[in-house]
Design a protein around this motif. Structure first.
Motif, PDB file in Angstrom:
ATOM      1  N   ASN A 112      39.908 -46.163   3.396  1.00  0.00           N
ATOM      2  CA  ASN A 112      39.904 -45.119   2.377  1.00  0.00           C
ATOM      3  C   ASN A 112      38.574 -45.152   1.633  1.00  0.00           C
ATOM      4  O   ASN A 112      37.994 -46.216   1.415  1.00  0.00           O
ATOM      5  N   CYS A 113      38.085 -43.984   1.235  1.00  0.00           N
ATOM      6  CA  CYS A 113      36.845 -43.874   0.472  1.00  0.00           C
ATOM      7  C   CYS A 113      37.096 -43.002  -0.756  1.00  0.00           C
ATOM      8  O   CYS A 113      37.738 -41.952  -0.649  1.00  0.00           O
ATOM      9  N   LEU A 114      36.559 -43.429  -1.893  1.00  0.00           N
ATOM     10  CA  LEU A 114      36.770 -42.717  -3.155  1.00  0.00           C
ATOM     11  C   LEU A 114      35.516 -41.953  -3.551  1.00  0.00           C
ATOM     12  O   LEU A 114      34.430 -42.532  -3.660  1.00  0.00           O
ATOM     13  N   ASN A 115      35.694 -40.656  -3.779  1.00  0.00           N
ATOM     14  CA  ASN A 115      34.624 -39.789  -4.267  1.00  0.00           C
ATOM     15  C   ASN A 115      35.029 -39.195  -5.609  1.00  0.00           C
ATOM     16  O   ASN A 115      36.205 -38.933  -5.858  1.00  0.00           O
ATOM     17  N   ILE A 116      34.027 -38.934  -6.426  1.00  0.00           N
ATOM     18  CA  ILE A 116      34.235 -38.313  -7.730  1.00  0.00           C
ATOM     19  C   ILE A 116      33.767 -36.870  -7.645  1.00  0.00           C
ATOM     20  O   ILE A 116      32.588 -36.611  -7.359  1.00  0.00           O
ATOM     21  N   VAL A 117      34.660 -35.909  -7.883  1.00  0.00           N
ATOM     22  CA  VAL A 117      34.283 -34.492  -7.820  1.00  0.00           C
ATOM     23  C   VAL A 117      33.423 -34.148  -9.037  1.00  0.00           C
ATOM     24  O   VAL A 117      33.757 -34.495 -10.171  1.00  0.00           O
ATOM     25  N   THR A 118      32.317 -33.445  -8.766  1.00  0.00           N
ATOM     26  CA  THR A 118      31.329 -33.148  -9.812  1.00  0.00           C
ATOM     27  C   THR A 118      30.985 -31.665  -9.829  1.00  0.00           C
ATOM     28  O   THR A 118      31.523 -30.872  -9.064  1.00  0.00           O
ATOM     29  N   ALA A 119      30.048 -31.311 -10.719  1.00  0.00           N
ATOM     30  CA  ALA A 119      29.518 -29.942 -10.834  1.00  0.00           C
ATOM     31  C   ALA A 119      30.607 -28.970 -11.297  1.00  0.00           C
ATOM     32  O   ALA A 119      31.652 -29.374 -11.784  1.00  0.00           O
TER      33      ALA A 119
END
Length: 208
Positions: A84-91
Motif C-alpha cells: 500500500n502507498c499513501l498519497n496526500i491529495v493537494t491543489a
C-alpha cells in the motif's frame, strides 16, 4: 506551542510547495495498534493529468477518483499486489494532484521499517480501507508538532517513473538531507547513523 493539525488550506496550495512543506510534519494514524506517529522525511509530488508519472494522467477512473476531489484527503493504492502507498491529495478540487509519502522517521508506536512508501504504510497499518479518508478527521491526519524540527530540504528526481519520459526528470522528490530514514540512504550508512555515539555526519547521508 501545541501541535497543530494541518488545515484544508495547507493542502490546497501549489503541490510542489506542499511536498516541500510536508517535510518535518508528523503523520498520525490512530488505528489497530493505537496512536502511531512518524516524522515525514521524504515526499514526491505528482501533478496530473499532464504529468505522465501520475496515475491521473490516465483520466478519471474509480481508482483515481479521490485525486480529483477536494484537497486534504488520503489516496491509498496498491502496487505489485502487495504494498500500500499513501498519497496526500493537494491543489484545488478537481485538479488531480497528490504527494506520495516515501519516508518516515519513527516517533511513537512504530517498531517496523519506514524508509519506503510501502514499508511506512505497513508499519503504520495503513491500507486501502483508508482510501478517501479526510485528513482533518480523527483516524489519519498530519500535524505540525509542538517541537518542530526544521528539515534540511533537498530535492532530486522521482523514483521508479522512467516510463514517463521527460516527466521522469522532474526534480519533484523532496527529502530531509539530515535523515537516515530517507529511502535512498544505503543500508550500511543507515546502520552507522542509527548506531549510538557514532557522531555527526547525517547531513551527508541522503545526497542522492
Amino acid at each position: 506551542m501545541p501541535a497543530t493539525k494541518l488545515s484544508r488550506e495547507f493542502y490546497a496550495r501549489e503541490t510542489l510547495l506542499v511536498a516541500r512543506d510536508l517535510l518535518g510534519m508528523h503523520l498520525i494514524h490512530d488505528g489497530p495498534e493505537g496512536e502511531q506517529v512518524g516524522r515525514i522525511v521524504e515526499t514526491e509530488a505528482y501533478k496530473g493529468p499532464h504529468d505522465l508519472a501520475a496515475h491521473s494522467s490516465r483520466g478519471r477512473t474509480r481508482r483515481t477518483e479521490v485525486m480529483f476531489g477536494p484537497p486534504g484527503h488520503a489516496y491509498v493504492y496498491l502496487i505489485y499486489g502487495f504494498w500500500n502507498c499513501l498519497n496526500i491529495v493537494t491543489a484545488a478540487d478537481g485538479t488531480p494532484h497528490a504527494v506520495l509519502l516515501r519516508g518516515l522517521e519513527p516517533v511513537k508506536g512504530i517498531s517496523s521499517t519506514t524508509h519506503g512508501p510501502g514499508l511506512l504504510c505497513r508499519a503504520l497499518h495503513i491500507d486501502r480501507s483508508l482510501n478517501g479518508a479526510d485528513l482533518l478527521g480523527s483516524t489519519l491526519w498530519l500535524e505540525k508538532p509542538a517541537r518542530y524540527r526544521p528539515p534540511e530540504v533537498a530535492r532530486a528526481t522521482r523514483i521508479g517513473v522512467d516510463y514517463a519520459g521527460d516527466w521522469a526528470k522532474k526534480p519533484w522528490r523532496f527529502y530531509d538531507g539530515d535523515s537516515p530514514y530517507v529511502s535512498t540512504v544505503s543500508a550500511a550508512a543507515r546502520r552507522r547513523a542509527l548506531t549510538p555515539d557514532v557522531g555527526p555526519g547525517r547531513a551527508r547521508l541522503a545526497r542522492k
